[in-house]
Design a protein around this motif. Sequence first.
Motif, PDB file in Angstrom:
ATOM      1  N   LEU A 104       0.833  -1.202   0.000  1.00 30.40           N
ATOM      2  CA  LEU A 104       0.000   0.000   0.000  1.00 30.40           C
ATOM      3  C   LEU A 104       0.871   1.258   0.000  1.00 30.40           C
ATOM      4  O   LEU A 104       0.572   2.240  -0.686  1.00 30.40           O
ATOM      5  CB  LEU A 104      -0.937  -0.010   1.203  1.00 30.40           C
ATOM      6  CG  LEU A 104      -2.017   1.078   1.231  1.00 30.40           C
ATOM      7  CD1 LEU A 104      -2.923   0.955   0.012  1.00 30.40           C
ATOM      8  CD2 LEU A 104      -2.832   0.982   2.512  1.00 30.40           C
ATOM      9  N   THR A 105       1.970   1.234   0.762  1.00 24.73           N
ATOM     10  CA  THR A 105       2.897   2.369   0.784  1.00 24.73           C
ATOM     11  C   THR A 105       3.518   2.581  -0.594  1.00 24.73           C
ATOM     12  O   THR A 105       3.628   3.717  -1.075  1.00 24.73           O
ATOM     13  CB  THR A 105       3.996   2.135   1.827  1.00 24.73           C
ATOM     14  OG1 THR A 105       3.395   1.994   3.123  1.00 24.73           O
ATOM     15  CG2 THR A 105       4.993   3.277   1.825  1.00 24.73           C
ATOM     16  N   GLU A 106       3.911   1.501  -1.238  1.00 24.25           N
ATOM     17  CA  GLU A 106       4.485   1.588  -2.581  1.00 24.25           C
ATOM     18  C   GLU A 106       3.467   2.165  -3.564  1.00 24.25           C
ATOM     19  O   GLU A 106       3.814   2.994  -4.420  1.00 24.25           O
ATOM     20  CB  GLU A 106       4.929   0.199  -3.029  1.00 24.25           C
ATOM     21  CG  GLU A 106       5.614   0.171  -4.385  1.00 24.25           C
ATOM     22  CD  GLU A 106       6.069  -1.228  -4.775  1.00 24.25           C
ATOM     23  OE1 GLU A 106       6.367  -1.425  -5.959  1.00 24.25           O
ATOM     24  OE2 GLU A 106       6.109  -2.106  -3.885  1.00 24.25           O
ATOM     25  N   LEU A 107       2.211   1.757  -3.425  1.00 23.21           N
ATOM     26  CA  LEU A 107       1.170   2.272  -4.311  1.00 23.21           C
ATOM     27  C   LEU A 107       0.945   3.768  -4.078  1.00 23.21           C
ATOM     28  O   LEU A 107       0.798   4.543  -5.037  1.00 23.21           O
ATOM     29  CB  LEU A 107      -0.132   1.495  -4.074  1.00 23.21           C
ATOM     30  CG  LEU A 107      -1.354   1.931  -4.889  1.00 23.21           C
ATOM     31  CD1 LEU A 107      -1.095   1.799  -6.383  1.00 23.21           C
ATOM     32  CD2 LEU A 107      -2.582   1.097  -4.494  1.00 23.21           C
ATOM     33  N   LYS A 108       0.923   4.186  -2.827  1.00 23.74           N
ATOM     34  CA  LYS A 108       0.744   5.619  -2.521  1.00 23.74           C
ATOM     35  C   LYS A 108       1.883   6.451  -3.108  1.00 23.74           C
ATOM     36  O   LYS A 108       1.656   7.537  -3.658  1.00 23.74           O
ATOM     37  CB  LYS A 108       0.662   5.820  -1.003  1.00 23.74           C
ATOM     38  CG  LYS A 108      -0.639   5.345  -0.385  1.00 23.74           C
ATOM     39  CD  LYS A 108      -0.772   5.774   1.057  1.00 23.74           C
ATOM     40  CE  LYS A 108       0.276   5.125   1.933  1.00 23.74           C
ATOM     41  NZ  LYS A 108       0.097   5.483   3.363  1.00 23.74           N
ATOM     42  N   SER A 110       3.666   5.766  -5.697  1.00 21.32           N
ATOM     43  CA  SER A 110       3.515   5.795  -7.153  1.00 21.32           C
ATOM     44  C   SER A 110       2.434   6.786  -7.572  1.00 21.32           C
ATOM     45  O   SER A 110       2.622   7.567  -8.519  1.00 21.32           O
ATOM     46  CB  SER A 110       3.149   4.392  -7.656  1.00 21.32           C
ATOM     47  OG  SER A 110       2.856   4.409  -9.031  1.00 21.32           O
ATOM     48  N   ILE A 111       1.310   6.802  -6.860  1.00 25.67           N
ATOM     49  CA  ILE A 111       0.217   7.728  -7.196  1.00 25.67           C
ATOM     50  C   ILE A 111       0.658   9.160  -6.955  1.00 25.67           C
ATOM     51  O   ILE A 111       0.371  10.060  -7.758  1.00 25.67           O
ATOM     52  CB  ILE A 111      -1.036   7.384  -6.372  1.00 25.67           C
ATOM     53  CG1 ILE A 111      -1.607   6.034  -6.818  1.00 25.67           C
ATOM     54  CG2 ILE A 111      -2.094   8.478  -6.523  1.00 25.67           C
ATOM     55  CD1 ILE A 111      -2.756   5.535  -5.960  1.00 25.67           C
ATOM     56  N   ALA A 112       1.366   9.399  -5.851  1.00 21.71           N
ATOM     57  CA  ALA A 112       1.829  10.754  -5.545  1.00 21.71           C
ATOM     58  C   ALA A 112       2.806  11.258  -6.597  1.00 21.71           C
ATOM     59  O   ALA A 112       2.833  12.449  -6.917  1.00 21.71           O
ATOM     60  CB  ALA A 112       2.475  10.780  -4.165  1.00 21.71           C
ATOM     61  N   SER A 113       3.607  10.365  -7.162  1.00 26.66           N
ATOM     62  CA  SER A 113       4.623  10.770  -8.135  1.00 26.66           C
ATOM     63  C   SER A 113       4.082  10.857  -9.555  1.00 26.66           C
ATOM     64  O   SER A 113       4.425  11.774 -10.311  1.00 26.66           O
ATOM     65  CB  SER A 113       5.803   9.787  -8.097  1.00 26.66           C
ATOM     66  OG  SER A 113       6.387   9.740  -6.808  1.00 26.66           O
ATOM     67  N   HIS A 114       3.251   9.887  -9.938  1.00 26.46           N
ATOM     68  CA  HIS A 114       2.842   9.785 -11.346  1.00 26.46           C
ATOM     69  C   HIS A 114       1.333   9.870 -11.554  1.00 26.46           C
ATOM     70  O   HIS A 114       0.873   9.830 -12.695  1.00 26.46           O
ATOM     71  CB  HIS A 114       3.343   8.462 -11.934  1.00 26.46           C
ATOM     72  CG  HIS A 114       4.805   8.211 -11.707  1.00 26.46           C
ATOM     73  ND1 HIS A 114       5.792   8.948 -12.337  1.00 26.46           N
ATOM     74  CD2 HIS A 114       5.444   7.316 -10.906  1.00 26.46           C
ATOM     75  CE1 HIS A 114       6.988   8.509 -11.947  1.00 26.46           C
ATOM     76  NE2 HIS A 114       6.808   7.530 -11.075  1.00 26.46           N
ATOM     77  N   GLY A 115       0.569   9.982 -10.474  1.00 25.93           N
ATOM     78  CA  GLY A 115      -0.875  10.002 -10.627  1.00 25.93           C
ATOM     79  C   GLY A 115      -1.435   8.593 -10.747  1.00 25.93           C
ATOM     80  O   GLY A 115      -0.699   7.599 -10.781  1.00 25.93           O
ATOM     81  N   LEU A 116      -2.756   8.517 -10.830  1.00 27.93           N
ATOM     82  CA  LEU A 116      -3.426   7.215 -10.957  1.00 27.93           C
ATOM     83  C   LEU A 116      -3.445   6.806 -12.423  1.00 27.93           C
ATOM     84  O   LEU A 116      -4.068   7.469 -13.258  1.00 27.93           O
ATOM     85  CB  LEU A 116      -4.856   7.315 -10.412  1.00 27.93           C
ATOM     86  CG  LEU A 116      -5.653   6.006 -10.403  1.00 27.93           C
ATOM     87  CD1 LEU A 116      -5.025   4.991  -9.454  1.00 27.93           C
ATOM     88  CD2 LEU A 116      -7.101   6.267 -10.014  1.00 27.93           C
ATOM     89  N   ARG A 117      -2.766   5.714 -12.715  1.00 28.85           N
ATOM     90  CA  ARG A 117      -2.667   5.277 -14.107  1.00 28.85           C
ATOM     91  C   ARG A 117      -3.827   4.389 -14.528  1.00 28.85           C
ATOM     92  O   ARG A 117      -4.196   4.364 -15.705  1.00 28.85           O
ATOM     93  CB  ARG A 117      -1.346   4.533 -14.317  1.00 28.85           C
ATOM     94  CG  ARG A 117      -0.122   5.415 -14.133  1.00 28.85           C
ATOM     95  CD  ARG A 117       1.159   4.639 -14.277  1.00 28.85           C
ATOM     96  NE  ARG A 117       2.341   5.500 -14.196  1.00 28.85           N
ATOM     97  CZ  ARG A 117       3.594   5.065 -14.229  1.00 28.85           C
ATOM     98  NH1 ARG A 117       3.830   3.768 -14.349  1.00 28.85           N
ATOM     99  NH2 ARG A 117       4.595   5.914 -14.141  1.00 28.85           N
ATOM    100  N   LEU A 118      -4.400   3.660 -13.595  1.00 27.40           N
ATOM    101  CA  LEU A 118      -5.489   2.741 -13.929  1.00 27.40           C
ATOM    102  C   LEU A 118      -6.733   3.128 -13.135  1.00 27.40           C
ATOM    103  O   LEU A 118      -6.728   3.075 -11.902  1.00 27.40           O
ATOM    104  CB  LEU A 118      -5.092   1.301 -13.591  1.00 27.40           C
ATOM    105  CG  LEU A 118      -6.123   0.225 -13.967  1.00 27.40           C
ATOM    106  CD1 LEU A 118      -6.264   0.153 -15.480  1.00 27.40           C
ATOM    107  CD2 LEU A 118      -5.697  -1.135 -13.410  1.00 27.40           C
TER     108      LEU A 118
END
Length: 363
Positions: A104-108, A110-118
Amino acid sequence: MARRRKVVAPSAQDLEGIEAEFRRETLNRPNAALAPISQVAAETAQMQSALSTQEREATARNQHDADAHREAVEQGRVIDLIALDEINENALVRDRTILDASELTELKNSIASHGLRLPIEVFRKEGEKPFGLISGYRRMHAFRELFALTGDAKYQTIKAIIRDPDALGGTITAMVEENEVRASLSHYERGRIAVIAAQQGVFPTAAEAVNQLFNAGSKAKRSKIRSFSLIFEELGDMLEFPEDLREKDGLRVATALRAGGEARFREALADGNPANAKEEWACLEVVAQEFEAEAVPQTKGGRPKTRTPALGWQGRDILHLSSGITLEQGVDSHGYVIRLRGKALNPELVSMAMSELQRLLEK
């Protein structure tokens, strides 16, 4: 007697006066020979023909674009921006039972850096929150935690595709299929969602739920899921760390459950009170070994040899009689249980035993 009125034909001068008055009272129409309805149609056609070629092309393009957008919405190809507060992530019983903190931390990050891709997938429903979540449970949790951490309003809404559940074979089927592709579910999680789907009436039995939800899997895979669904049915309320149960260990537990081991497992778990996954498996393994020891060993090249158990009590709950009958006492989800096993048993003997229990228990 009434007098008859004499009718006199109008003179030429009278006719000219009538025609002049008629022309004054009648609107000037460009084509007086047409009937009124025909005149209206002609005027409408003239107005339409007044549009330029460019204007007619633009109108046609707008109509085509509107039809294409409507079709895309119906096919789930349009991404909407929906407020998190309008989505009920628990509208369905989730197949995933735990969220890995590191993932979950890794996902957060990624979203903070690149936005929601899917985008997530939702369906329309009745109630206070107009949307229910099909897929994207972790993504929604990541957005909620990011908003709580940063207070940034951009995390209050999330990209979503609105799906038609019926077109996907049902909401539960859609959720399971998405997670089968994108997530690594344990056999226990798969078995659990199959049992819950059957309990909710989506499928007639848990076995049928496994066949329908995981029809893309191999026969061997579905067999393993059915074994873990049995574990959830009979021991799910007592297991604290079922996701950590290894595949081969779970199959051993399921085999013992099919042999009537529910009461012994429940007793072992209650007495052991395990604090972690290792201790929980230790409790389960003791019972699994008991039933494996009672199993008839198979040998190659001949009939299987039958092992005669030692007479008397085996532990606190199993009693081997000289007649070859084994009595076992225990407690399962329905109450106290006494099981009778052995070739010497027959309906008449069981009826006699029931009569003795009646005599003993009645006041």
